[in-house]
Design a protein around this motif. Structure first.
Motif, PDB file in Angstrom:
ATOM      1  N   LEU A 291       1.148  -1.131   0.057  1.00 24.52           N
ATOM      2  CA  LEU A 291      -0.025   0.074   0.131  1.00 24.52           C
ATOM      3  C   LEU A 291       0.785   1.118  -0.084  1.00 24.52           C
ATOM      4  O   LEU A 291       1.908   1.353   0.815  1.00 24.52           O
ATOM      5  N   ASP A 292       0.651   2.189  -0.973  1.00 21.99           N
ATOM      6  CA  ASP A 292       1.498   3.376  -0.833  1.00 21.99           C
ATOM      7  C   ASP A 292       0.939   4.569  -0.101  1.00 21.99           C
ATOM      8  O   ASP A 292      -0.161   5.337  -0.248  1.00 21.99           O
TER       9      ASP A 292
ATOM     10  N   PHE B 227      -1.263   7.831  -0.603  1.00 19.67           N
ATOM     11  CA  PHE B 227      -2.598   7.851   0.225  1.00 19.67           C
ATOM     12  C   PHE B 227      -2.801   9.136   0.841  1.00 19.67           C
ATOM     13  O   PHE B 227      -3.682  10.003   0.823  1.00 19.67           O
ATOM     14  N   GLY B 228      -1.620   9.597   1.731  1.00 20.75           N
ATOM     15  CA  GLY B 228      -1.687  10.922   2.411  1.00 20.75           C
ATOM     16  C   GLY B 228      -1.665  12.301   1.229  1.00 20.75           C
ATOM     17  O   GLY B 228      -2.562  13.200   1.659  1.00 20.75           O
ATOM     18  N   GLU B 229      -0.951  12.208   0.435  1.00 21.61           N
ATOM     19  CA  GLU B 229      -0.876  13.172  -0.611  1.00 21.61           C
ATOM     20  C   GLU B 229      -2.394  13.381  -1.232  1.00 21.61           C
ATOM     21  O   GLU B 229      -3.095  14.258  -1.555  1.00 21.61           O
ATOM     22  N   ARG B 230      -3.104  12.165  -1.730  1.00 16.51           N
ATOM     23  CA  ARG B 230      -4.361  12.272  -2.214  1.00 16.51           C
ATOM     24  C   ARG B 230      -5.358  12.697  -1.243  1.00 16.51           C
ATOM     25  O   ARG B 230      -6.382  13.304  -1.641  1.00 16.51           O
ATOM     26  N   GLY B 231      -5.079  12.341  -0.107  1.00 16.00           N
ATOM     27  CA  GLY B 231      -6.151  12.849   1.028  1.00 16.00           C
ATOM     28  C   GLY B 231      -6.182  14.322   1.305  1.00 16.00           C
ATOM     29  O   GLY B 231      -7.099  15.032   1.169  1.00 16.00           O
TER      30      GLY B 231
ATOM     31  N   ILE C 280      -7.060   4.140  -5.029  1.00 23.70           N
ATOM     32  CA  ILE C 280      -5.449   4.174  -5.429  1.00 23.70           C
ATOM     33  C   ILE C 280      -4.934   2.692  -5.717  1.00 23.70           C
ATOM     34  O   ILE C 280      -5.554   1.874  -4.742  1.00 23.70           O
ATOM     35  N   PRO C 281      -4.513   2.211  -6.775  1.00 24.66           N
ATOM     36  CA  PRO C 281      -4.167   1.052  -6.920  1.00 24.66           C
ATOM     37  C   PRO C 281      -3.053   0.310  -5.958  1.00 24.66           C
ATOM     38  O   PRO C 281      -2.406   1.140  -5.278  1.00 24.66           O
ATOM     39  N   VAL C 282      -3.233  -0.725  -5.565  1.00 26.79           N
ATOM     40  CA  VAL C 282      -2.387  -1.499  -4.738  1.00 26.79           C
ATOM     41  C   VAL C 282      -1.702  -2.700  -5.487  1.00 26.79           C
ATOM     42  O   VAL C 282      -2.361  -3.159  -6.540  1.00 26.79           O
TER      43      VAL C 282
END
Length: 338
Positions: A295-296, A300-304, A322-324
């Motif tokens: 999991l990136d 994830f934080g950037e997109r949040g 977000i792809p995993v």
């Protein structure tokens, strides 16, 4: 103290604390050191908290030229992952003149005390993980522009929801194990009431059920090594055919399961294959290295943060998950022939 229906003002706080409005401004702007005594400052903060006073943020930001502030509410339970989420969120925030304050919900799940009881901060928005959702009501975070991470998009409290494609990650795990020939699965599920863990259970059961002659047994454990070890050990001593694959909701659970398997004299992957989910540093620290889903966290934080900026600017945030991807290592192999 009588509460009126109008929003409390700094004058109300000054009256309640028995100080001047200037003193209230100094204390809540954190400029009181050397000008107001510590007990007085505490009295002002207590009065502000009791009255539910929040300064007029727009006026205050203009006056003080403050960095705008976002609160990131996370469970304390999976700190390494959320450290990555914070790094990503702070990177995007900095590019837009925002600061990010990290607020771990104390027990990971459950209500939290108000982090602003001690020092006033002008909050522009909140990003929160579903595991820490209970903390939001305490900090009145549900009354601010809110982006939820790792949450059911249908029942979300937030103006936007950002998710990793966990369902696809679990499908990749199931495909990998089914492809190796596994039919008897033990699912070591996280005993945490959170949407993200419900998704894992649902996807695993659904995907495995498409293949005839398969079986999934579920056991639950809180997210600790010891709980995972105990739950796995109990499951392995139960009567009936042994599972050939152990699917864990999280790398930490997998590491606990490794201990149980070792104690029972079982070898990974010859006797049983094990998978995790997260790809924390732990996954390559254990032996054999763990097959898991990466999991990136930073993305994830950037997109949040990007979603929160969109909400604040009245734009539609990106709604795609977000792809995993599955990282195959030494902990999975075909089951031993009977």
């Amino acid at each position: 103290m009588a509460h009126s229906n109008t929003r409390p003002t700094s004058r109300d706080v000054a009256q309640a604390a028995g100080v001047s409005q200037a003193a209230v401004s100094l204390v809540l702007g954190d400029k009181w050191h050397g000008r107001v005594s510590a007990p007085t400052a505490q009295r002002v903060r207590d009065a502000a908290r009791d009255l539910g006073y929040r300064p007029n943020l727009a006026a205050r930001n203009l006056r003080l030229g403050h960095t705008r502030t976002v609160l990131l509410v996370v469970p304390a339970l999976t700190t390494e992952f959320f450290a990555g989420v914070y790094t990503g969120a702070a990177r995007i925030a900095a590019q837009h003149g925002f600061g990010v304050v990290l607020y771990p919900s104390p027990e990971g799940v459950g209500p939290a005390r108000d982090p602003f009881a001690s020092a006033q901060a002008a909050l522009d928005g909140v990003i929160a993980s579903s595991m820490a959702a209970d903390a939001l009501t305490t900090i009145r975070g549900d009354q601010l522009p809110l982006v939820m991470l790792d949450s059911d998009p249908q029942g979300s409290l937030g103006a936007a929801t950002v998710n990793l494609d966990i369902a696809d990650g679990v499908r990749q795990v199931a495909e990998h194990l089914l492809g190796l020939g596994h039919r008897r699965f033990l699912h070591l599920a996280a005993d945490v009431p959170s949407w993200t863990f419900e998704v894992r259970a649902h996807e695993l059961a659904t995907r495995v059920a498409t293949v005839p002659g398969t079986d999934v047994r579920t056991i639950r454990a809180p997210l600790t090594f010891e709980a995972a070890r105990a739950a796995t050990e109990a499951a392995l001593t139960a009567p009936g055919p042994h599972p050939t694959a152990l699917v864990c909701d999280d790398d930490k659970l997998a590491a606990g399961a490794y201990k149980a398997l070792r104690r029972r004299g079982l070898h990974v992957p010859t006797d049983i294959s094990v998978t995790g989910l997260d790809d924390l540093a732990l996954a390559t620290a254990i032996d054999p290295e763990l097959t898991t889903v990466r999991l990136d966290a930073e993305l994830f934080g950037e997109r949040g943060m990007q979603a929160l900026l969109a909400v604040l600017e009245g734009r539609q945030p990106d709604r795609s998950d977000i792809p995993v991807h599955l990282v195959v290592r030494g902990s999975t192999a075909p089951p031993r022939p009977h």
